[in-house]
Write a protein that holds these residues in place. Structure first.
Motif, PDB file in Angstrom:
ATOM      1  N   LEU A 154       0.843  -1.291   0.147  1.00 25.53           N
ATOM      2  CA  LEU A 154       0.024   0.193  -0.037  1.00 25.53           C
ATOM      3  C   LEU A 154       0.820   1.106  -0.147  1.00 25.53           C
ATOM      4  O   LEU A 154       0.592   2.305  -0.689  1.00 25.53           O
ATOM      5  CB  LEU A 154      -0.963   0.044   1.194  1.00 25.53           C
ATOM      6  N   VAL A 155       1.964   1.358   0.871  1.00 25.82           N
ATOM      7  CA  VAL A 155       2.830   2.289   0.886  1.00 25.82           C
ATOM      8  C   VAL A 155       3.507   2.634  -0.636  1.00 25.82           C
ATOM      9  O   VAL A 155       3.386   3.577  -1.199  1.00 25.82           O
ATOM     10  CB  VAL A 155       3.947   2.015   1.815  1.00 25.82           C
ATOM     11  N   PHE A 156       4.058   1.404  -1.303  1.00 27.90           N
ATOM     12  CA  PHE A 156       4.461   1.504  -2.509  1.00 27.90           C
ATOM     13  C   PHE A 156       3.517   2.308  -3.310  1.00 27.90           C
ATOM     14  O   PHE A 156       3.777   2.980  -4.303  1.00 27.90           O
ATOM     15  CB  PHE A 156       4.800  -0.037  -2.869  1.00 27.90           C
ATOM     16  N   LEU A 157       2.154   1.861  -3.652  1.00 26.22           N
ATOM     17  CA  LEU A 157       1.323   2.209  -4.501  1.00 26.22           C
ATOM     18  C   LEU A 157       0.848   3.586  -4.254  1.00 26.22           C
ATOM     19  O   LEU A 157       0.810   4.554  -5.191  1.00 26.22           O
ATOM     20  CB  LEU A 157      -0.277   1.219  -4.344  1.00 26.22           C
ATOM     21  N   PHE A 158       0.824   4.090  -3.013  1.00 23.26           N
ATOM     22  CA  PHE A 158       0.485   5.356  -2.767  1.00 23.26           C
ATOM     23  C   PHE A 158       1.620   6.202  -3.003  1.00 23.26           C
ATOM     24  O   PHE A 158       1.532   7.221  -3.660  1.00 23.26           O
ATOM     25  CB  PHE A 158       0.286   5.632  -1.132  1.00 23.26           C
ATOM     26  N   GLY A 159       2.938   5.825  -2.862  1.00 19.20           N
ATOM     27  CA  GLY A 159       4.127   6.783  -2.976  1.00 19.20           C
ATOM     28  C   GLY A 159       4.303   6.597  -4.725  1.00 19.20           C
ATOM     29  O   GLY A 159       4.774   7.911  -5.129  1.00 19.20           O
ATOM     30  N   MET A 160       4.203   5.760  -5.303  1.00 14.33           N
ATOM     31  CA  MET A 160       4.140   5.729  -6.784  1.00 14.33           C
ATOM     32  C   MET A 160       3.202   6.628  -7.227  1.00 14.33           C
ATOM     33  O   MET A 160       3.506   7.475  -8.320  1.00 14.33           O
ATOM     34  CB  MET A 160       4.015   3.966  -7.249  1.00 14.33           C
ATOM     35  N   THR A 161       1.986   6.529  -6.765  1.00 11.33           N
ATOM     36  CA  THR A 161       0.877   7.351  -7.530  1.00 11.33           C
ATOM     37  C   THR A 161       1.281   8.790  -7.357  1.00 11.33           C
ATOM     38  O   THR A 161       1.284   9.751  -8.226  1.00 11.33           O
ATOM     39  CB  THR A 161      -0.536   7.147  -6.770  1.00 11.33           C
ATOM     40  N   VAL A 162       1.672   9.345  -6.259  1.00 11.58           N
ATOM     41  CA  VAL A 162       1.914  10.920  -5.644  1.00 11.58           C
ATOM     42  C   VAL A 162       3.355  11.175  -6.582  1.00 11.58           C
ATOM     43  O   VAL A 162       3.372  12.147  -7.124  1.00 11.58           O
ATOM     44  CB  VAL A 162       2.539  10.895  -4.104  1.00 11.58           C
ATOM     45  N   SER A 163       4.316  10.218  -6.512  1.00  9.86           N
ATOM     46  CA  SER A 163       5.708  10.550  -7.372  1.00  9.86           C
ATOM     47  C   SER A 163       5.399  10.805  -8.763  1.00  9.86           C
ATOM     48  O   SER A 163       5.589  11.791  -9.154  1.00  9.86           O
ATOM     49  CB  SER A 163       6.417   9.433  -6.978  1.00  9.86           C
ATOM     50  N   MET A 164       4.548   9.872  -9.330  1.00  9.07           N
ATOM     51  CA  MET A 164       4.454   9.924 -10.916  1.00  9.07           C
ATOM     52  C   MET A 164       3.469  10.905 -11.142  1.00  9.07           C
ATOM     53  O   MET A 164       3.720  11.644 -12.212  1.00  9.07           O
ATOM     54  CB  MET A 164       3.920   8.532 -11.392  1.00  9.07           C
TER      55      MET A 164
END
Length: 105
Positions: free
Chosen positions: A33-43
């Motif tokens: 979940l942290v990965f998906l959230f971080g990836m979404t915000v980052s991209m």
């Protein structure tokens, strides 16, 4: 504003990169979940920032800040050993990021 969003999205690159290292074969839901959230915000932030920053400069700065933050976190947590050469090369990354910002129009 574009530069601020770029820096924030680069820091979220470090979030998803470190979460990715903890996923352990998709067996741990919290890091996923942290990965998906971080990836979404980052991209999302990178994409928005590139509306006002040239893609070559923006992407290079995003990667540089993300790499620096990811390595710094690894050093701070003891996941990776700190050496003089690693610190020297990280300083070089920061210098390159500052240089790209300084010469961008």
């Amino acid at each position: 504003m574009h530069w601020l969003v770029l820096v924030i999205s680069a820091l979220f690159e470090a979030v998803w990169a470190n979460a990715l290292a903890q996923i352990d074969g998709l067996s741990k839901p919290a890091p996923i979940l942290v990965f998906l959230f971080g990836m979404t915000v980052s991209m999302g932030g990178l994409g928005w920032a590139l509306r006002g920053i040239p893609v070559g400069t923006g992407y290079a700065v995003w990667v540089g800040i993300g790499a620096f933050a990811t390595a710094s976190y690894a050093f701070a947590t003891g996941a990776e050993a700190v050496t003089v050469l690693k610190v020297l090369f990280m300083v070089a990354i920061v210098a390159c990021v500052i240089g790209l910002k300084a010469v961008s129009s």
